[in-house]
Motif scaffolding. Structure first.
Motif, mmCIF file in Angstrom:
data_model
loop_
_atom_site.group_PDB
_atom_site.id
_atom_site.type_symbol
_atom_site.label_atom_id
_atom_site.label_comp_id
_atom_site.label_asym_id
_atom_site.label_seq_id
_atom_site.Cartn_x
_atom_site.Cartn_y
_atom_site.Cartn_z
ATOM 1 N N MET A 36 -2.133 -2.006 6.677
ATOM 2 C CA MET A 36 -1.616 -1.482 5.412
ATOM 3 C C MET A 36 -0.101 -1.349 5.441
ATOM 4 S SD MET A 36 -4.558 1.270 4.244
ATOM 5 C CE MET A 36 -4.448 2.239 5.760
ATOM 6 N N HIS B 117 -4.893 1.389 -3.033
ATOM 7 C CA HIS B 117 -4.445 2.678 -2.491
ATOM 8 C C HIS B 117 -4.681 3.793 -3.504
ATOM 9 C CE1 HIS B 117 -2.302 1.407 1.215
ATOM 10 N NE2 HIS B 117 -2.173 0.264 0.566
ATOM 11 N N HIS C 84 -1.407 4.787 4.259
ATOM 12 C CA HIS C 84 -0.675 4.825 5.531
ATOM 13 C C HIS C 84 0.478 5.820 5.516
ATOM 14 C CE1 HIS C 84 1.056 1.513 3.106
ATOM 15 N NE2 HIS C 84 2.219 1.908 3.588
ATOM 16 N N ALA D 83 -5.770 -1.874 -0.612
ATOM 17 C CA ALA D 83 -5.758 -1.168 0.672
ATOM 18 C C ALA D 83 -6.822 -1.728 1.605
ATOM 19 C CB ALA D 83 -5.972 0.333 0.468
ATOM 20 N N TYR D 84 -8.018 -1.967 1.072
ATOM 21 C CA TYR D 84 -9.085 -2.509 1.903
ATOM 22 C C TYR D 84 -10.151 -3.154 1.019
ATOM 23 C CZ TYR D 84 -10.928 2.193 0.816
ATOM 24 O OH TYR D 84 -11.320 3.344 0.180
ATOM 25 N N ALA E 110 -4.336 -5.881 3.170
ATOM 26 C CA ALA E 110 -5.558 -5.089 3.032
ATOM 27 C C ALA E 110 -6.428 -5.325 4.257
ATOM 28 C CB ALA E 110 -6.311 -5.493 1.769
#
Length: 528
Positions: free
Chosen positions: A74, A187, A6, A168-169, A79
């Protein structure tokens, strides 16, 4: 230089505030607008109780609102978990409960589906509609609209401090046990790919980058974040357009796309259009393809028709993202077999091992591809057993205390040091660019009370990679037919995993040890 995904948005908001970050049909957002709104939404998430390390679901098609939602998540230290809205409700509910999603970001397109999840997903507490008003609250789920009705987001709590080892995801992929598994990406892991891919594809200011992949597909990571790294503009491909390859070609021309990234099956369908050679693709300078083998006839068609474009073949599983790259330099007439998957990326150290785990050094000998380095994911959410099977300690240099990902992909090396893909060592196949565990489809078949035995086999297809054929043995007196079973399975797996046909057998062939003879079924399927 940004260390967090981000931060890429924030840096461009500061250095190129008026540049367009996302162009969607007749709507757009500049970098400063998207960053400002994402910060406001992040504070709203914190007010609703989202804490650092939480998972926030994203149930949305590719749109300005979807990108707003993932950046805001984020920024809030959480996440984002992109969910395939075309998946069965049961599968979506499993993902929500599996990683404890309490807050779900939706749009007006997915609001109805989200409301269906109220009674199925026990973890769900908040719904936020990102593009309009939302219906009254239910007894169990609170509903909110964004932006607030008065248009004032307010200051809200301060945004948390995030480090690059934070999640992050999470991307869910097909699972062999019948349940999808969530790949955890930090990240740092993602940024190692983003920075490399940005350099490799040469993304720069002024580029118009296609956003073709759905958000739950790892190809979308390049679309979103490599674009933001350079301050280029992301053009999300309109929902449903991929089923009309001629329209998709027109869209590339009309939007003057300069960088394209997709699975080869989409490019193959484009190459089959009658007026394929008549399109003005002079603005398109880079085509990246990944996810499956590019059929030779259609790769040749692109090279012959549009030779000025640079063609790149990228390869890697979700657990590592891209770990090899190959730039096609051969003239089209010299290509008579699938092109190599290439050499290791900057962020991957690759090697091969045999079935006993010993390093393979003979270039022509098939070995499983293993990867180490900053590209390796953290593991599978909530599944220590699967994580331990796929992610192992660095057995050759244990003092480094890093991890090695067993990709399951079988490869050899050519004389130039390029890896050549030879297949899989498990029951995973690729179809339309998606990784599919045949076991997950078979698990769905066995949920049908009238199915006694079942197996799914792949049949090679020049366009989509593999067609899926299911063979089933039914209980005596069963009334269901093949099409009825397909309809049943559609309630349990995503559309891309539904078998093309279901063939009913009196008994499935078995090997000498009593297991289903999958090779015999594969031969039977290929003959029809």
């Amino acid at each position: 230089m940004a260390n967090l995904l981000h931060e890429l948005l924030a840096e461009m908001a500061a250095s190129r505030p008026d540049a367009i970050a996302v162009q969607e049909k007749d709507r757009q957002r500049s970098y400063v607008e998207l960053d400002r709104e994402a910060s406001g939404l992040a504070r709203r998430l914190l007010e609703l109780g989202v804490a650092k390390g939480d998972r926030v679901g994203l149930l949305a098609h590719k749109s300005i609102e979807a990108y707003l939602g993932l950046y805001a998540t984020m920024k809030a230290g959480a996440a984002y978990v992109p969910i395939d809205r075309r998946s069965p409700v049961e599968r979506i509910a499993y993902q929500i409960d599996d990683c404890g999603i309490e807050t779900l970001l939706v749009t007006s397109h997915t609001l109805g589906l989200a409301q269906e999840l109220h009674d199925r997903a026990g973890a769900l507490r908040n719904l936020i509609c990102l593009d309009g008003d939302i219906a009254a609250d239910s007894d169990t789920v609170l509903s909110w609209s964004w932006p607030p009705p008065n248009g004032q987001a307010g200051n809200g709590p301060p945004l948390p401090h995030v480090v690059d080892t934070d999640l992050a995801y999470i991307l869910y992929t097909s699972g062999s046990t019948g349940r999808p598994k969530g790949v955890m990406i930090s990240h740092a892991v993602s940024m190692s790919f983003v920075k490399w891919s940005n350099r490799e594809a040469g993304v720069e200011v002024g580029d118009r980058v296609s956003g073709h992949a759905p958000l739950h597909f790892d190809l979308s990571v390049f679309d979103i974040f490599s674009t933001a790294l350079s301050g280029a503009t992301l053009y999300p491909v309109p929902d449903g357009m991929s089923t009309f390859p001629s329209v998709l070609l027109n869209w590339i021309v009309d939007n003057r796309i300069t960088v394209w990234y997709s699975v080869p099956s989409i490019l193959s369908l484009m190459a089959q259009q009658k007026k394929f050679a008549d399109r003005d693709l002079s603005g398109l300078r880079v085509i990246v393809f990944a996810g499956e083998v590019f059929p030779v006839p259609y790769l040749r068609a692109w090279l012959q028709t549009y030779p000025e474009i640079t063609y790149m073949n990228w390869f890697g599983p979700t657990e590592t993202n891209v770990i090899t790259s190959y730039i096609v330099t051969q003239p089209p007439e010299a290509i008579d077999k699938p092109v190599p998957i290439g050499k290791p990326t900057d962020n991957a150290d690759l090697f091969r091992v045999d079935e006993d785990g010993n390093r393979v050094t003979d270039p022509d000998r098939v070995g499983e591809l293993l990867a180490r380095g900053p590209c390796v994911a953290l593991g599978y959410w909530g599944d220590a057993e699967k994580t331990a099977q796929r992610f192992v300690d660095n057995f050759e240099m244990p003092w480094l205390r890093d991890r090695v990902c067993k990709t399951g992909d079988l490869v050899t090396l050519d004389a130039a040091g390029n890896y050549l893909y030879q297949g899989r060592k498990d029951h995973m196949v690729k179809s339309r660019g998606y990784r599919i565990e045949l076991g997950e489809i078979e698990a769905a078949l066995f949920k049908c009370s009238e199915v006694v035995d079942a197996a799914v086999v792949p049949v090679a297809d020049d366009v989509i990679g593999n067609r899926l054929i299911a063979y089933v043995e039914l209980d005596a007196g069963a009334s269901i037919d093949g099409e009825g079973i397909r309809v049943f399975v559609a309630d349990h797996v995503p559309r891309y995993m539904i078998p093309e046909s279901v063939r009913i057998e009196s008994a499935l062939p078995k090997t000498s040890n009593g297991k289903i003879d999958r090779q015999a079924l594969a031969r039977r399927a290929a003959e029809r």
